[in-house]
Design an enzyme around this catalytic site. Structure first.
Site, PDB file in Angstrom:
ATOM      1  N   GLY A   1      -6.419 -18.045  16.283  1.00 59.18           N
ATOM      2  CA  GLY A   1      -7.834 -17.755  16.526  1.00 59.18           C
ATOM      3  C   GLY A   1      -8.188 -16.365  16.044  1.00 59.18           C
TER       4      GLY A   1
ATOM      5  N   GLY B   1     -10.028 -12.916  17.302  1.00 57.38           N
ATOM      6  CA  GLY B   1     -10.610 -12.132  18.387  1.00 57.38           C
ATOM      7  C   GLY B   1     -11.499 -11.057  17.781  1.00 57.38           C
ATOM      8  N   GLU B   2     -12.127 -10.295  18.665  1.00 61.80           N
ATOM      9  CA  GLU B   2     -13.049  -9.277  18.143  1.00 61.80           C
ATOM     10  C   GLU B   2     -12.326  -8.210  17.353  1.00 61.80           C
ATOM     11  OE1 GLU B   2     -16.533  -6.428  18.697  1.00 61.80           O
ATOM     12  OE2 GLU B   2     -15.284  -6.386  20.471  1.00 61.80           O
TER      13      GLU B   2
ATOM     14  N   GLY C   1      -9.169  -8.474  15.966  1.00 65.43           N
ATOM     15  CA  GLY C   1      -8.169  -8.911  14.987  1.00 65.43           C
ATOM     16  C   GLY C   1      -7.760 -10.342  15.289  1.00 65.43           C
TER      17      GLY C   1
ATOM     18  N   LYS D   1      -2.413 -10.939  20.615  1.00 63.42           N
ATOM     19  CA  LYS D   1      -3.683 -10.434  20.074  1.00 63.42           C
ATOM     20  C   LYS D   1      -3.362  -9.176  19.291  1.00 63.42           C
ATOM     21  CE  LYS D   1      -6.887 -12.188  23.495  1.00 63.42           C
ATOM     22  NZ  LYS D   1      -8.019 -11.869  24.350  1.00 63.42           N
TER      23      LYS D   1
ATOM     24  N   ASP E   1     -18.158 -12.278  33.463  1.00 58.67           N
ATOM     25  CA  ASP E   1     -18.369 -13.231  32.354  1.00 58.67           C
ATOM     26  C   ASP E   1     -17.568 -14.503  32.607  1.00 58.67           C
ATOM     27  OD1 ASP E   1     -19.358 -14.238  30.019  1.00 58.67           O
ATOM     28  OD2 ASP E   1     -18.072 -13.052  28.701  1.00 58.67           O
TER      29      ASP E   1
HETATM   30  P1  AMP Z   1     -10.206 -13.920  22.691  1.00 58.12           P
HETATM   31  O1  AMP Z   1     -10.213 -12.723  21.833  1.00 58.12           O
HETATM   32  O2  AMP Z   1      -9.533 -13.703  23.998  1.00 58.12           O
HETATM   33  O3  AMP Z   1     -11.539 -14.559  22.859  1.00 58.12           O
HETATM   34  O4  AMP Z   1      -9.283 -14.997  21.920  1.00 58.12           O
HETATM   35  C1  AMP Z   1      -9.688 -15.677  20.756  1.00 58.12           C
HETATM   36  C2  AMP Z   1      -9.142 -17.087  20.775  1.00 58.12           C
HETATM   37  O5  AMP Z   1      -7.724 -17.061  20.798  1.00 58.12           O
HETATM   38  C3  AMP Z   1      -9.542 -17.840  22.025  1.00 58.12           C
HETATM   39  O6  AMP Z   1     -10.727 -18.554  21.848  1.00 58.12           O
HETATM   40  C4  AMP Z   1      -8.403 -18.785  22.259  1.00 58.12           C
HETATM   41  O7  AMP Z   1      -8.631 -20.002  21.564  1.00 58.12           O
HETATM   42  C5  AMP Z   1      -7.230 -18.077  21.642  1.00 58.12           C
HETATM   43  N1  AMP Z   1      -6.418 -17.473  22.691  1.00 58.12           N
HETATM   44  C6  AMP Z   1      -6.613 -16.285  23.304  1.00 58.12           C
HETATM   45  N2  AMP Z   1      -5.681 -16.081  24.230  1.00 58.12           N
HETATM   46  C7  AMP Z   1      -4.888 -17.137  24.206  1.00 58.12           C
HETATM   47  C8  AMP Z   1      -3.713 -17.531  24.949  1.00 58.12           C
HETATM   48  N3  AMP Z   1      -3.212 -16.737  25.905  1.00 58.12           N
HETATM   49  N4  AMP Z   1      -3.167 -18.705  24.681  1.00 58.12           N
HETATM   50  C9  AMP Z   1      -3.685 -19.488  23.711  1.00 58.12           C
HETATM   51  N5  AMP Z   1      -4.743 -19.199  22.989  1.00 58.12           N
HETATM   52  C10 AMP Z   1      -5.354 -18.035  23.232  1.00 58.12           C
END
Ligand code: AMP
Length: 968
Positions: free
Chosen positions: A612, A614-615, A617, A637, A730
């Site tokens: 995925g 994230g903001e 990276g 992350k 949130d």
């Molecule tokens: P976030 O920056 O936390 O929004 O993460 C971005 C994307 O990564 C999320 O929408 C999830 O799909 C995936 N993700 C984040 N944390 C996890 C995790 N602990 N396990 C699995 N996928 C994750």
């Protein structure tokens, strides 16, 4: 003079006797003069004559019977003896009866002497008596009386003498006459040998007999071509002194691919084989095999047929069996029994067994992985002889595919496609696995504090842990804990206690984990006061101790306050309770990170794939292997390169927050990497990603109990956070992560940035971005964010869950939502939602935040529902009907459609046009009055389609109806 040899062709040994001679000398066979040496010259005389068959022969005669003292010698020529050791001398002679001769008394003899002399070569023609060795004195068995040689036919004597063992190359024979009247008709010298023969497929060479009469010469045989010696039984025979082969031992046998014909081995013909020398005959190729060359030891299998390594060449070639038939299954929680019938075709073998292949599938059927070693099989996973198996220890609420394959001895040789019977199964609920990793946190005189890890397989939402403890050999007590730690009080000092912990889910208790023995501390001598002692002393001691504790606490608080003011922290941490500390209160954010998050060595982390964005990276999945621990799946992350210091701080802020939490329903931080690049936050891996997407993907696939289980988990996580004093701000399904066991965990921690990052967040008039649909009115209006506003958001999450990820307030605008809420409107119950749950949502959406339930109460209510599933039954027709008339100006104007057909087309449901027409729904007005039962009665069975149609009907109603009861 060389001997004549008569070599017979090889014959069977029992016919050999007459033919076993090798003639060295035969005087009768010689037609010319013999020219033996005779001494004195008037003694022996060579005379030609005729034998009994009137064949001309050479004889020697002497007849000096009248003179006394005769000593007449006759010596043969040198006879080379060859290999012989034992020589036969056959004499044929006639002898005159002295009585028949007048006037010879005293001088006439009736015997003569036979001698021999051994030499290595001829020694000339001189004759020295003393060099001869006497063999015998020869007397006639019969003597004749008339001086006519013609009558000797009747009187011929035959005498045989044997000499040996001889050691020189040859010898002479000598005849001494001492005054007899003799005619030597024939002298034959020979020895005996066993002639070469083939016996039992072994060739035995010509063999000269032994030196003694009784000796047997042992001879090794040589196998004929394409034959071999029988194991431990090499062929031997014995050559007797008489030249006979005796006592055969052992034998040769035709090699594989050859069979015996007479005394030879011949190759097996085409289409035949002989696999072993032990077999007598070549055999025809077995079924499904062939060969097209001679001399084969086996036949090749036809295409598609095989021979197992253990199959002898004599059995037919076979093939893998067909698939098992009639596979049926039975699920009992997390145990699955499979039963089947044998395959229609066993492939021609009787060694059919079965093996089971277990795959765990995600909710997408194609994504299946092997079940791994934690799954048990009874009686076994493979090599099953019977047509059933039980598969144990499966995960609860998981999808599995089982393939049952019939295998036989040639299955692994075949390259054709595997044939198997398969079933796909979803398991039910199961009790949690053992709590095995228990840590003693604090051991006091009268209390012990323990913490533990959630079981590896929670198999559902753990609502409680039970801690059993007992003094050795005593009755046990229990205490319960909602979290993964507990303090057991009222223990005796200096006493050994045994602890065991088990987890509880709606499926019941799991088994107790291993025993942990802990001894409480000794009582401090100064303060030891036994309960039997004087109460005055007790009071005094308690008073003194209390004073000391009070002074100590004041001191601790003072220190802590001093420390907090030094570091800029403004939150007082009450000793004993864990409170959330806002990392923003740290002047140095790096200190906050390292206070709450473990710094990980980057070499322990293996990044596997990007999952995925994230903001800050990419978000990746991977594995974390800490020394001495088993490796775990993690989400990683990363902070993209080129970040600013503020970005780094904001990025790590989430870790500083998350690192303070430790709860099964809050995403767990494994650690951070700040001393390397990229900077990383390592979090437990949540296989099913965000809850909203997960629900949308599996629309309608879970039971109400499962959905409530998820909600219970989220509420438990939120209770923990609110107990710590953390306000999430949130809370939404998109910020809940789901693991492979359907355990939901609260995630997305941060400060303002998280909400800034939330695409749902919008700027409000009060400043700052807010996810309007999830946020309580007081937080929207005057930024009053509290655990009570989190409860409002939780109510929205409940609605999202029960509607499988529907967008709250559908496509209403934020402004309309704010307005509608202000006016007292609330979201209606989603389809199939138990009324009790909708009531709980409405309670969470109380305008007065003090009226809203606390997370603790929410957990209690949900637990009650889970324990009494009857309360979750949806009365038909109650919750399915939309009850909210929330206005939404941005919705397409359904009045623009003139016909039911147009409407169905717009919502891509035109396939049901005939269903509507046939049931008489000809106008949109009639459609707008339809209930879910009406839709179902049209024969629309797909839940997704029912929902789509109902959702559109609800929107249609919103445009055309008003007057539903608003909630105030
Ligand atoms: P976030 O920056 O936390 O929004 O993460 C971005 C994307 O990564 C999320 O929408 C999830 O799909 C995936 N993700 C984040 N944390 C996890 C995790 N602990 N396990 C699995 N996928 C994750």
């Amino acid at each position: 003079m060389c001997g004549l040899s008569v070599k017979p062709s090889p014959v069977r040994f029992n016919h050999l006797l007459l033919l076993s001679l090798v003639i060295l000398l035969d005087s009768k066979a010689q037609q010319t003069e013999l020219e033996w040496i005779s001494y004195p010259p008037n003694g022996w005389e060579e005379i030609s004559g005729l034998d009994e068959n009137y064949t001309p022969i050479r004889t020697y005669q002497v007849c000096q019977v009248m003179e006394p003292n005769q000593n007449n010698w006759l010596r043969t020529n040198w006879i080379e003896k060859g290999n012989a050791q034992r020589i036969f001398v056959e004499l044929k002679f006639t002898l005159r009866d002295c009585n028949s001769l007048p006037g010879v008394v005293g001088t006439c003899k009736e015997t003569f002497n036979l001698y021999y002399q051994e030499t290595d070569s001829e020694v000339g023609r001189s004759l020295r008596e003393n060099q001869y060795v006497k063999i015998d004195t020869i007397a006639a068995d019969e003597s004749f009386t008339q001086g006519d040689l013609g009558e000797r036919k009747m009187k011929l004597n035959t005498e045989v003498r044997i000499i040996g063992p001889l050691s020189r190359r040859g010898f002479y024979l000598a005849f001494q006459d001492v005054g007899a009247c003799i005619a030597l008709v024939s002298v034959k010298v020979y020895y005996k040998k066993c002639w070469s023969i083939i016996e039992n497929l072994a060739t035995f060479p010509d063999t000269v007999t032994g030196s003694e009469f009784s000796s047997l010469v042992e001879v090794e045989g040589m196998c004929v071509s394409d034959a071999e010696e029988e194991a431990e039984n090499s062929p031997k025979m014995h050559c007797s002194a008489e030249g006979e082969w005796l006592v055969p031992i052992g034998k040769c046998i035709c090699k594989a691919g050859f069979h015996q014909k007479g005394d030879a081995c011949e190759p097996c013909g085409r289409g035949f084989y002989k696999s072993s020398s032990q077999d007598l005959q070549c055999s025809r190729c077995p079924a499904h095999s062939f060969n097209d060359r001679e001399g084969s030891w086996r036949c090749d299998c036809e295409d598609g047929y095989y021979r197992a390594l253990s199959d002898p060449p004599s059995v037919a070639c076979t093939r893998p069996p067909s698939a098992p038939q009639n596979l049926v299954y039975n699920i009992n929680q997390t145990t699955v029994s499979l039963e089947w019938s044998p395959p229609a075709d066993t492939g021609g073998r009787n060694d059919v067994t079965y093996r089971v292949i277990c795959r765990r599938c995600s909710w997408e059927p194609e994504e299946c992985v092997p079940c791994g070693p934690n799954v048990g099989y009874s009686p076994a996973q493979s090599g099953l002889v019977d047509t059933y198996v039980t598969i144990l220890d499966l995960l609860a609420h998981a999808n599995y595919t089982f393939e049952v394959e019939a295998v036989n001895g040639v299955s692994d040789l075949s390259r054709t496609q595997r044939l198997f019977a398969a079933v796909s199964i979803a398991t039910g609920q199961a009790a949690p696995s053992q709590v095995s990793e228990v840590i003693k946190e604090k051991v006091q005189q009268r209390s012990i504090q323990l913490s533990w890890q959630e079981p590896h397989q929670p198999n559902g939402v753990i609502t409680e842990y039970e801690i059993k403890y007992y003094e050795k050999d005593r009755i046990y007590s229990t205490v319960r804990s909602k979290s993964t730690s507990a303090t057991v009080n009222n223990l005796k000092p200096s006493t050994a206690y045994v602890f065991q912990i088990r987890a509880f889910t709606e499926a019941g208790y799991g088994t107790y984990g291993p025993r942990l023995e802990i001894t409480t501390k000794e009582e401090a001598t100064a303060a030891i006061v036994s309960s039997e002692q004087n109460p005055v002393i007790i009071i005094a001691v308690v008073a003194v101790a209390g004073t000391i504790i009070l002074v100590f606490m004041v001191f601790v608080c003072a220190c802590q306050l001093a420390f907090l003011s030094l570091t800029g922290l403004h939150i007082f941490k009450f000793p004993g309770t864990k409170t959330y500390i806002d990392p923003e209160t740290y002047e140095d954010p790096n200190r906050a990170v390292h206070q709450f998050a473990k710094e990980l060595d980057a070499s322990c982390i293996k990044i596997e794939r990007v999952i995925g964005a994230g903001e800050f990276g990419e978000v990746c999945s991977g594995r974390l292997k800490l020394p001495g621990k088993r490796d775990v799946s993690v989400a990683i992350k990363t902070l993209k390169v080129g970040y600013t210091e503020k970005q780094r701080r904001d990025f790590l802020c989430e870790a500083s927050i998350m690192g303070q939490f430790d709860h099964p329903n809050v995403v767990h931080l494994e650690g951070v990497v700040t001393r390397g690049k990229p900077v990383m936050i390592v979090i437990e891996y949540m296989e099913n990603g965000s809850l909203d997407g997960f629900l949308r993907k599996h629309d309608g696939q879970f039971t109400v109990i499962q959905l409530v289980g998820m909600l219970r988990g989220i509420a438990a996580g939120m209770r923990y956070l609110s107990d710590m004093g953390y306000v999430h701000r949130d809370l939404a399904a998109r910020n809940i992560l789901v693991n492979s066991n359907l355990v939901c965990k609260v995630s997305d921690f941060g400060l303002s940035r998280v909400i800034d990052d939330d695409p749902e967040a919008v700027y409000t008039t009060t400043g700052g971005k807010i996810p309007v649909r999830w946020t309580a009115p007081e937080a929207i209006q005057y930024r009053k964010f509290t655990s009570a506003s989190d409860v409002w958001s939780y109510g929205i999450v409940m609605w999202e869950v029960m509607s499988y990820g529907e967008r709250p307030y559908w496509d209403m605008s934020n402004q309309d939502v704010i307005k509608a809420i202000e006016e007292g409107y609330r979201l209606p119950a989603p389809m199939d939602c138990p009324p009790g749950l909708h009531q709980l949502m409405l309670d969470c959406w109380q305008k007065d935040r003090a009226e809203r339930p606390k997370f603790d109460q929410i957990v209690g209510i949900l637990d009650k529902m889970i324990r009494n599933p009857n309360t979750l039954k949806t009365p038909v027709g109650t919750c399915t009907r939309p009850i909210s008339p929330l206005l939404d100006q941005s919705t397409p104007d359904f009045t623009a459609f003139c016909t039911v057909g147009e409407w169905l087309e717009a919502i891509k449901m035109e396939r049901y046009r005939d269903n509507f027409t046939a049931a008489g729904y000809s106008s949109l007005e009639s459609v707008a009055r339809m209930s879910i039962e009406d839709v179902m009665s049209l024969g629309i069975t797909l839940v997704g389609h029912q929902k789509k149609i109902m959702s559109s009907i609800q929107t249609m109603r919103k445009q055309n109806f008003s007057g539903a009861v608003p909630r105030t």
